[in-house]
Motif scaffolding. Structure first.
Motif, PDB file in Angstrom:
ATOM      1  N   ASN A  81       3.330  -6.779   7.523  1.00  0.00           N
ATOM      2  CA  ASN A  81       3.666  -6.710   6.104  1.00  0.00           C
ATOM      3  C   ASN A  81       4.086  -8.092   5.604  1.00  0.00           C
ATOM      4  OD1 ASN A  81       5.191  -6.205   3.614  1.00  0.00           O
ATOM      5  ND2 ASN A  81       5.095  -4.051   4.193  1.00  0.00           N
ATOM      6  N   PRO A  82       3.512  -8.590   4.513  1.00  0.00           N
ATOM      7  CA  PRO A  82       3.884  -9.920   4.011  1.00  0.00           C
ATOM      8  C   PRO A  82       5.339 -10.018   3.566  1.00  0.00           C
ATOM      9  CG  PRO A  82       2.405  -8.814   2.484  1.00  0.00           C
ATOM     10  CD  PRO A  82       2.422  -7.987   3.727  1.00  0.00           C
ATOM     11  N   TRP A  83       5.996  -8.898   3.287  1.00  0.00           N
ATOM     12  CA  TRP A  83       7.409  -8.932   2.925  1.00  0.00           C
ATOM     13  C   TRP A  83       8.300  -9.104   4.144  1.00  0.00           C
ATOM     14  CZ3 TRP A  83       9.429  -9.172  -1.907  1.00  0.00           C
ATOM     15  CH2 TRP A  83       8.538  -8.962  -2.966  1.00  0.00           C
ATOM     16  N   ASP A  84       7.813  -8.687   5.301  1.00  0.00           N
ATOM     17  CA  ASP A  84       8.577  -8.794   6.554  1.00  0.00           C
ATOM     18  C   ASP A  84       7.597  -8.486   7.674  1.00  0.00           C
ATOM     19  OD1 ASP A  84      10.160  -8.561   8.796  1.00  0.00           O
ATOM     20  OD2 ASP A  84      11.577  -7.129   7.926  1.00  0.00           O
ATOM     21  N   ALA A 112      -3.683  -3.371   1.385  1.00  0.00           N
ATOM     22  CA  ALA A 112      -2.505  -3.640   0.564  1.00  0.00           C
ATOM     23  C   ALA A 112      -1.884  -4.989   0.905  1.00  0.00           C
ATOM     24  CB  ALA A 112      -1.486  -2.519   0.743  1.00  0.00           C
ATOM     25  N   ALA A 113      -1.894  -5.353   2.198  1.00  0.00           N
ATOM     26  CA  ALA A 113      -1.344  -6.647   2.595  1.00  0.00           C
ATOM     27  C   ALA A 113      -2.171  -7.791   2.014  1.00  0.00           C
ATOM     28  CB  ALA A 113      -1.302  -6.748   4.121  1.00  0.00           C
ATOM     29  N   ALA A 114      -3.497  -7.654   1.991  1.00  0.00           N
ATOM     30  CA  ALA A 114      -4.364  -8.696   1.434  1.00  0.00           C
ATOM     31  C   ALA A 114      -4.087  -8.912  -0.045  1.00  0.00           C
ATOM     32  CB  ALA A 114      -5.828  -8.329   1.658  1.00  0.00           C
ATOM     33  N   LEU A 115      -3.790  -7.839  -0.762  1.00  0.00           N
ATOM     34  CA  LEU A 115      -3.444  -7.960  -2.182  1.00  0.00           C
ATOM     35  C   LEU A 115      -2.097  -8.643  -2.364  1.00  0.00           C
ATOM     36  CD1 LEU A 115      -4.480  -4.376  -3.314  1.00  0.00           C
ATOM     37  CD2 LEU A 115      -5.544  -6.484  -4.121  1.00  0.00           C
ATOM     38  N   ALA A 116      -1.094  -8.174  -1.621  1.00  0.00           N
ATOM     39  CA  ALA A 116       0.254  -8.712  -1.786  1.00  0.00           C
ATOM     40  C   ALA A 116       0.336 -10.180  -1.392  1.00  0.00           C
ATOM     41  CB  ALA A 116       1.244  -7.886  -0.968  1.00  0.00           C
ATOM     42  N   ALA A 117      -0.487 -10.587  -0.421  1.00  0.00           N
ATOM     43  CA  ALA A 117      -0.467 -11.972   0.050  1.00  0.00           C
ATOM     44  C   ALA A 117      -1.244 -12.915  -0.856  1.00  0.00           C
ATOM     45  CB  ALA A 117      -1.023 -12.046   1.464  1.00  0.00           C
ATOM     46  N   GLY A 118      -1.876 -12.391  -1.890  1.00  0.00           N
ATOM     47  CA  GLY A 118      -2.601 -13.241  -2.821  1.00  0.00           C
ATOM     48  C   GLY A 118      -3.951 -13.686  -2.314  1.00  0.00           C
ATOM     49  N   TYR A 119      -4.555 -12.904  -1.422  1.00  0.00           N
ATOM     50  CA  TYR A 119      -5.912 -13.225  -0.981  1.00  0.00           C
ATOM     51  C   TYR A 119      -6.915 -12.823  -2.064  1.00  0.00           C
ATOM     52  CZ  TYR A 119      -3.976 -13.358   3.828  1.00  0.00           C
ATOM     53  OH  TYR A 119      -3.256 -13.621   4.961  1.00  0.00           O
ATOM     54  N   ALA A 143       0.247   0.884  -0.648  1.00  0.00           N
ATOM     55  CA  ALA A 143       0.574   0.261  -1.936  1.00  0.00           C
ATOM     56  C   ALA A 143       2.086   0.209  -2.127  1.00  0.00           C
ATOM     57  CB  ALA A 143      -0.093   1.034  -3.074  1.00  0.00           C
ATOM     58  N   HIS A 144       2.754   1.289  -1.799  1.00  0.00           N
ATOM     59  CA  HIS A 144       4.221   1.364  -1.884  1.00  0.00           C
ATOM     60  C   HIS A 144       4.875   0.368  -0.932  1.00  0.00           C
ATOM     61  CE1 HIS A 144       8.220   2.866  -1.076  1.00  0.00           C
ATOM     62  NE2 HIS A 144       7.864   3.595  -0.041  1.00  0.00           N
ATOM     63  N   PHE A 145       4.412   0.298   0.297  1.00  0.00           N
ATOM     64  CA  PHE A 145       5.027  -0.581   1.295  1.00  0.00           C
ATOM     65  C   PHE A 145       4.872  -2.064   0.948  1.00  0.00           C
ATOM     66  CE2 PHE A 145       4.940   2.324   5.336  1.00  0.00           C
ATOM     67  CZ  PHE A 145       5.854   3.173   4.742  1.00  0.00           C
ATOM     68  N   ASN A 146       3.852  -2.411   0.161  1.00  0.00           N
ATOM     69  CA  ASN A 146       3.571  -3.812  -0.153  1.00  0.00           C
ATOM     70  C   ASN A 146       3.823  -4.180  -1.610  1.00  0.00           C
ATOM     71  OD1 ASN A 146       2.024  -5.078   2.403  1.00  0.00           O
ATOM     72  ND2 ASN A 146       1.474  -2.918   2.188  1.00  0.00           N
ATOM     73  N   GLY A 157     -10.781   5.159  -3.306  1.00  0.00           N
ATOM     74  CA  GLY A 157     -10.236   4.667  -4.567  1.00  0.00           C
ATOM     75  C   GLY A 157      -9.755   3.236  -4.452  1.00  0.00           C
ATOM     76  N   PRO A 158      -9.338   2.658  -5.575  1.00  0.00           N
ATOM     77  CA  PRO A 158      -8.973   1.240  -5.617  1.00  0.00           C
ATOM     78  C   PRO A 158      -7.489   0.981  -5.367  1.00  0.00           C
ATOM     79  CG  PRO A 158      -9.086   2.103  -7.845  1.00  0.00           C
ATOM     80  CD  PRO A 158      -9.423   3.247  -6.927  1.00  0.00           C
ATOM     81  N   LEU A 159      -7.212  -0.218  -4.868  1.00  0.00           N
ATOM     82  CA  LEU A 159      -5.871  -0.796  -4.848  1.00  0.00           C
ATOM     83  C   LEU A 159      -5.948  -2.121  -5.595  1.00  0.00           C
ATOM     84  CD1 LEU A 159      -6.467   0.393  -1.698  1.00  0.00           C
ATOM     85  CD2 LEU A 159      -4.025  -0.100  -1.532  1.00  0.00           C
ATOM     86  N   ALA A 160      -4.877  -2.497  -6.277  1.00  0.00           N
ATOM     87  CA  ALA A 160      -4.891  -3.720  -7.087  1.00  0.00           C
ATOM     88  C   ALA A 160      -3.463  -4.178  -7.336  1.00  0.00           C
ATOM     89  CB  ALA A 160      -5.603  -3.461  -8.418  1.00  0.00           C
ATOM     90  N   ARG A 161      -3.327  -5.325  -7.982  1.00  0.00           N
ATOM     91  CA  ARG A 161      -1.994  -5.820  -8.332  1.00  0.00           C
ATOM     92  C   ARG A 161      -1.597  -5.462  -9.757  1.00  0.00           C
ATOM     93  NH1 ARG A 161      -3.616 -10.488  -5.183  1.00  0.00           N
ATOM     94  NH2 ARG A 161      -4.343 -11.436  -7.114  1.00  0.00           N
TER      95      ARG A 161
END
Length: 505
Positions: free
Chosen positions: A153-156, A169-176, A193-196, A229-233
């Motif tokens: 997880n990019p947060w920890d 979700a990690a790829a989104l949160a990390a700004g990839y 999505a919740h975890f990131n 389905g999709p995930l996004a920021r």
């Protein structure tokens, strides 16, 4: 500032931008698809040794696609994602890439063509950067396997990004990338999505084609209960992607076309909202209380009418406990070849009383469920969908937690069904079983309802937390609009510390 410095500043500003904003920058000629892709590849090279989120890549194929996008832009073509770099969950077929679902038996299974969903995003101009990590057989709330290793997880990095769309979700949160494609049968879009701290949408059942996902390749029938389905920021990008992902089944397209109803409301204050923060028969965790109390405060500040279950007339809200029993039954019987029960689970199965009608009993019996019993549960599922339809004559969305806890520390002990996780309650922390983490995630899955996971800030430990909005059957635009309206007032995605960039756009 030199021209080169200005160029780098522009790319940095797009790091955490929405897919829509990236597409606009490409269409306006402020940045090229090739340069944006190279920016993404550089970020993956910089951060992914620690995260291990994007596990399948072909950089030369991606560069060729970016060059094609730039040529199309130069010709004046305009498509919703033209030149926008994206990644997709490893279980989706991408031509020339391996699809293994984390199973070493399929580590050399190279897809001959794109899945229907990937083809739709590519047709909209997206540049496929690679594929994101998953758990073995997509069957965990953590993303690790013997093919690709462990995602963090990019947060920890001591914590999981979730599963099964954890790498997504990690790829989104990390700004990839700004957009990802996942699947959900037990919260596999919404929990990561919740975890990131990103957005995720579980569409109405059957709305998005699953053809070309999972192993073995070549299956034509969809797995029961599963959706893509999709995930996004941003919530807006969920809507953009959903528009591209509907009406993809070739046979159905000969005669049928889904035209989704518009969102019920354009103003937050017009929404009628039921909030639920405690699962029947369970204590409310501190995390569940934090998430729902935060949403309720925001809604009431905006003039939204908020109702609690205790205020409802008897019989209006479906029986969540019984619904969860049926969910566990159909979920456990949804695989043609289910995994064997652990020794302890087998003992519990043998000790079951014939009249045990609990969710645990349903889960234990599910792998050997007789077809006649499956038909009875399926009838209950359809009846439940109609009951929810009557409920939504009085309400527009139901808001609940996504899970009883935020991202937890890696836990790879076996057998999986005997794992426990520390969950904080008012009277102290106690261990909660793996099987008891899915109540909220399963709520919309059984009746096939749309559900949008949306971030609501950080907890006291600095971890992202989210709620979900569940809506009426086929009214996906309503739950996405609800999340977007909240985002416009209170913000949404927050970039994790140490990953640079200038915030969401």
């Amino acid at each position: 500032m030199t021209t080169q410095d200005l160029h780098h500043t522009l790319l940095d500003s797009l790091t955490f931008a929405s897919a829509r904003a990236q597409a606009e920058a490409l269409a306006a000629g402020r940045v090229s698809a090739v340069d944006l892709l190279e920016h993404v590849l550089a970020r993956i090279s910089r951060f992914d040794n620690d995260l291990n989120a994007v596990v399948v890549r072909d950089d030369e194929a991606s560069r060729a696609a970016a060059r094609e996008a730039d040529a199309a832009l130069a010709r004046g073509e305009r498509r919703p994602l033209l030149g926008v770099p994206i990644t997709v969950k490893e279980s989706f077929d991408v031509a020339g890439y391996v699809t293994s679902s984390g199973n070493p038996d399929y580590a050399n299974n190279v897809a001959a063509q794109d899945s229907l969903a990937v083809a739709a995003l590519r047709g909209a101009g997206a540049v496929i950067v690679g594929k994101s990590n998953v758990p073995l057989a997509l069957a965990d709330l953590q993303s690790y396997n013997d093919v690709y290793g462990v995602s963090n997880n990019p947060w920890d990095t001591a914590r999981t990004p979730g599963g099964s769309s954890g790498g997504s979700a990690a790829a989104l949160a990390a700004g990839y990338v700004a957009l990802e494609l996942g699947t959900d049968i037990g919260g596999s879009i919404r929990i990561p999505a919740h975890f990131n701290g990103v957005y995720g949408h579980k569409p109405t059942a059957g709305l998005v084609a699953l053809r070309g996902t999972g192993v073995p390749s070549g299956r034509l029938a969809d797995r029961d209960l599963a959706v893509a389905g999709p995930l996004a920021r941003t919530a807006s990008d969920l809507g953009l992607a959903l528009d591209l992902l509907v009406n993809l089944e070739p046979l159905a397209a000969k005669a049928w076309k889904a035209t989704l109803p518009p969102a019920r409301h354009a103003k937050l204050s017009d929404f009628r909202v039921l909030v639920i923060d405690q699962w029947p028969g369970s204590a409310r965790s501190l995390h569940e209380a934090l998430v729902v109390d935060r949403v309720v405060e925001r809604l009431r500040t905006q003039g939204v009418k908020v109702t609690r279950p205790s205020e409802l007339p008897a019989g209006l809200l479906p029986d969540l406990t019984q619904s969860h029993r049926v969910y566990r039954s159909l979920l456990g019987s949804s695989l043609a070849t289910p995994p064997a029960l652990s020794k302890s689970a087998q003992k519990r199965l043998e000790a079951l009383s014939p009249d045990d009608d609990s969710a645990d009993a349903a889960w234990l019996r599910a792998p050997t469920l007789r077809h006649g019993e499956w038909l009875k549960d399926n009838e209950r599922r359809v009846a439940l969908r109609h009951q929810w339809e009557r409920f939504f004559e009085n309400f527009d969305v139901v808001v609940t937690p996504v899970a009883p806890l935020p991202a937890f520390r890696h836990n790879h002990t076996e057998p999986k069904d005997e794992r426990t996780y520390p969950v904080a309650f008012e009277n102290g922390t106690r261990e909660v079983r793996f099987l008891d983490l899915f109540h909220w995630a399963g709520l919309p899955v059984l009746p096939g309802l749309p559900a949008t996971s949306f971030p609501v800030g950080l907890d006291e430990d600095g971890l992202p937390v989210s709620a979900q909005a569940v809506g009426p059957y086929l009214e996906d635009r309503t739950t996405i609009a609800f999340a977007e309206l909240l985002e416009q007032v209170y913000g949404g995605f927050i970039a994790p510390p140490g990953f640079g960039g200038s915030g969401a756009a």
